[in-house]
Scaffold this motif. Structure first.
Motif, PDB file in Angstrom:
ATOM      1  N   ALA A   2      -4.773 -10.809   5.391  1.00  0.00           N
ATOM      2  CA  ALA A   2      -3.755 -10.178   6.245  1.00  0.00           C
ATOM      3  C   ALA A   2      -4.447  -9.392   7.351  1.00  0.00           C
ATOM      4  N   TRP A   3      -3.740  -9.247   8.459  1.00  0.00           N
ATOM      5  CA  TRP A   3      -4.262  -8.548   9.632  1.00  0.00           C
ATOM      6  C   TRP A   3      -3.152  -7.727  10.250  1.00  0.00           C
ATOM      7  N   GLU A   4      -3.490  -6.514  10.632  1.00  0.00           N
ATOM      8  CA  GLU A   4      -2.569  -5.657  11.362  1.00  0.00           C
ATOM      9  C   GLU A   4      -3.281  -5.217  12.624  1.00  0.00           C
ATOM     10  N   ALA A   5      -2.805  -5.710  13.765  1.00  0.00           N
ATOM     11  CA  ALA A   5      -3.521  -5.540  15.028  1.00  0.00           C
ATOM     12  C   ALA A   5      -3.538  -4.098  15.527  1.00  0.00           C
ATOM     13  N   GLU A   6      -2.459  -3.361  15.347  1.00  0.00           N
ATOM     14  CA  GLU A   6      -2.382  -2.012  15.905  1.00  0.00           C
ATOM     15  C   GLU A   6      -3.492  -1.104  15.393  1.00  0.00           C
ATOM     16  N   THR A   7      -3.743  -1.146  14.097  1.00  0.00           N
ATOM     17  CA  THR A   7      -4.787  -0.298  13.522  1.00  0.00           C
ATOM     18  C   THR A   7      -6.102  -1.037  13.336  1.00  0.00           C
ATOM     19  N   GLY A   8      -6.098  -2.358  13.529  1.00  0.00           N
ATOM     20  CA  GLY A   8      -7.313  -3.135  13.302  1.00  0.00           C
ATOM     21  C   GLY A   8      -7.665  -3.208  11.832  1.00  0.00           C
ATOM     22  N   ALA A   9      -6.651  -3.362  10.984  1.00  0.00           N
ATOM     23  CA  ALA A   9      -6.863  -3.382   9.536  1.00  0.00           C
ATOM     24  C   ALA A   9      -6.911  -4.814   9.018  1.00  0.00           C
ATOM     25  N   LEU A  10      -8.031  -5.164   8.408  1.00  0.00           N
ATOM     26  CA  LEU A  10      -8.204  -6.435   7.719  1.00  0.00           C
ATOM     27  C   LEU A  10      -7.900  -6.181   6.251  1.00  0.00           C
ATOM     28  N   MET A  11      -7.025  -6.984   5.680  1.00  0.00           N
ATOM     29  CA  MET A  11      -6.639  -6.796   4.283  1.00  0.00           C
ATOM     30  C   MET A  11      -6.882  -8.082   3.511  1.00  0.00           C
ATOM     31  N   LEU A  12      -7.451  -7.944   2.336  1.00  0.00           N
ATOM     32  CA  LEU A  12      -7.678  -9.056   1.427  1.00  0.00           C
ATOM     33  C   LEU A  12      -7.055  -8.686   0.094  1.00  0.00           C
ATOM     34  N   MET A  13      -6.226  -9.578  -0.458  1.00  0.00           N
ATOM     35  CA  MET A  13      -5.593  -9.292  -1.738  1.00  0.00           C
ATOM     36  C   MET A  13      -5.767 -10.471  -2.674  1.00  0.00           C
ATOM     37  N   ASP A  14      -6.167 -10.168  -3.884  1.00  0.00           N
ATOM     38  CA  ASP A  14      -6.224 -11.164  -4.944  1.00  0.00           C
ATOM     39  C   ASP A  14      -5.092 -10.849  -5.912  1.00  0.00           C
ATOM     40  N   PRO A  15      -3.994 -11.598  -5.835  1.00  0.00           N
ATOM     41  CA  PRO A  15      -2.856 -11.307  -6.711  1.00  0.00           C
ATOM     42  C   PRO A  15      -3.204 -11.440  -8.190  1.00  0.00           C
ATOM     43  N   GLN A  16      -4.107 -12.358  -8.530  1.00  0.00           N
ATOM     44  CA  GLN A  16      -4.477 -12.566  -9.930  1.00  0.00           C
ATOM     45  C   GLN A  16      -5.247 -11.375 -10.490  1.00  0.00           C
ATOM     46  N   ALA A  17      -6.185 -10.854  -9.702  1.00  0.00           N
ATOM     47  CA  ALA A  17      -6.990  -9.707 -10.147  1.00  0.00           C
ATOM     48  C   ALA A  17      -6.260  -8.389  -9.931  1.00  0.00           C
ATOM     49  N   GLY A  18      -5.198  -8.403  -9.125  1.00  0.00           N
ATOM     50  CA  GLY A  18      -4.439  -7.179  -8.861  1.00  0.00           C
ATOM     51  C   GLY A  18      -5.182  -6.203  -7.971  1.00  0.00           C
ATOM     52  N   LEU A  19      -5.932  -6.729  -6.997  1.00  0.00           N
ATOM     53  CA  LEU A  19      -6.707  -5.873  -6.098  1.00  0.00           C
ATOM     54  C   LEU A  19      -6.367  -6.148  -4.642  1.00  0.00           C
ATOM     55  N   LEU A  20      -6.405  -5.094  -3.855  1.00  0.00           N
ATOM     56  CA  LEU A  20      -6.211  -5.163  -2.410  1.00  0.00           C
ATOM     57  C   LEU A  20      -7.288  -4.305  -1.780  1.00  0.00           C
ATOM     58  N   ILE A  21      -7.990  -4.854  -0.793  1.00  0.00           N
ATOM     59  CA  ILE A  21      -8.969  -4.066  -0.060  1.00  0.00           C
ATOM     60  C   ILE A  21      -8.596  -4.084   1.412  1.00  0.00           C
ATOM     61  N   VAL A  22      -8.733  -2.928   2.040  1.00  0.00           N
ATOM     62  CA  VAL A  22      -8.449  -2.768   3.467  1.00  0.00           C
ATOM     63  C   VAL A  22      -9.750  -2.340   4.131  1.00  0.00           C
ATOM     64  N   ALA A  23     -10.114  -3.054   5.199  1.00  0.00           N
ATOM     65  CA  ALA A  23     -11.345  -2.757   5.929  1.00  0.00           C
ATOM     66  C   ALA A  23     -11.002  -2.506   7.387  1.00  0.00           C
ATOM     67  N   MET A  24     -11.468  -1.389   7.900  1.00  0.00           N
ATOM     68  CA  MET A  24     -11.219  -1.027   9.298  1.00  0.00           C
ATOM     69  C   MET A  24     -12.548  -0.627   9.922  1.00  0.00           C
ATOM     70  N   GLY A  25     -12.858  -1.244  11.065  1.00  0.00           N
ATOM     71  CA  GLY A  25     -14.069  -0.892  11.777  1.00  0.00           C
ATOM     72  C   GLY A  25     -13.762   0.094  12.892  1.00  0.00           C
ATOM     73  N   ASP A  26     -14.708   0.222  13.778  1.00  0.00           N
ATOM     74  CA  ASP A  26     -14.574   1.138  14.917  1.00  0.00           C
ATOM     75  C   ASP A  26     -13.479   0.647  15.846  1.00  0.00           C
ATOM     76  N   ARG A  27     -12.765   1.526  16.470  1.00  0.00           N
ATOM     77  CA  ARG A  27     -11.708   1.134  17.422  1.00  0.00           C
ATOM     78  C   ARG A  27     -12.152   1.432  18.807  1.00  0.00           C
TER      79      ARG A  27
END
Length: 163
Positions: free
Chosen positions: A138-163
């Motif tokens: 997943a991607w959210e352009a306004e904040t520059g947030a990259l999101m990866l979710m593994d529904p099976q493992a029940g984990l979500l990670i959000v990564a944001m770099g410099d703006r």
């Protein structure tokens, strides 16, 4: 002596790339968040690792089925998730970069720049999810947030770099 120290701490935290409460509030509209596993932020990056109560994506996050559809949705709505069946998120990001270079490269850059904020657990989860077939990108352009979710493992990670 304590007052200047507290002022410096307040100034540094005010300059952080994101705050955990703000990140959780945004993500809560899109995913069923559970507990925070890790959160770290500096003025140049932010990383949040969360458990998810379930692997569903809420209606506020539009879902795409292909790179062209994701590019179209991101252009129109500023955010999208892609459940790329048979692809890893890393491969899906490469497809985005080939189709829509500015968006695809911004996604990749967010993940690379966020490494400076990753602790051992979040770094391991990030690398695992990048290569996990069937994980959500997943991607959210306004904040520059990259999101990866593994529904099976029940984990979500959000990564944001410099703006």
């Amino acid at each position: 002596m304590l007052v200047p120290f507290l002022a410096v701490i307040a100034l540094v935290s005010a300059c952080a790339r994101d705050a955990e409460a703000a990140q959780r509030a945004r993500l809560g509209a899109w995913f069923a968040l559970g507990e925070t596993v890790e959160f770290a932020a500096t003025m140049h990056c932010a990383v949040g690792l969360y458990r998810v109560a379930d692997g569903r994506i809420r209606a506020a996050m539009p879902v795409a089925g292909s790179a062209p559809e994701m590019a179209r949705i991101v252009a129109a709505r500023g955010r999208a998730a892609w459940i790329a069946a048979g692809l890893t998120p890393d491969t899906a990001m490469m497809a985005m970069a080939n189709l829509d270079r500015p968006t695809g490269m911004a996604m990749r850059r967010a993940g690379l720049e966020a490494r400076a904020c990753m602790e051992a657990t979040s770094e391991s989860a990030f690398h695992h999810l990048l290569g996990q077939s069937g994980a959500v990108l997943a991607w959210e352009a306004e904040t520059g947030a990259l999101m990866l979710m593994d529904p099976q493992a029940g984990l979500l990670i959000v990564a944001m770099g410099d703006r």
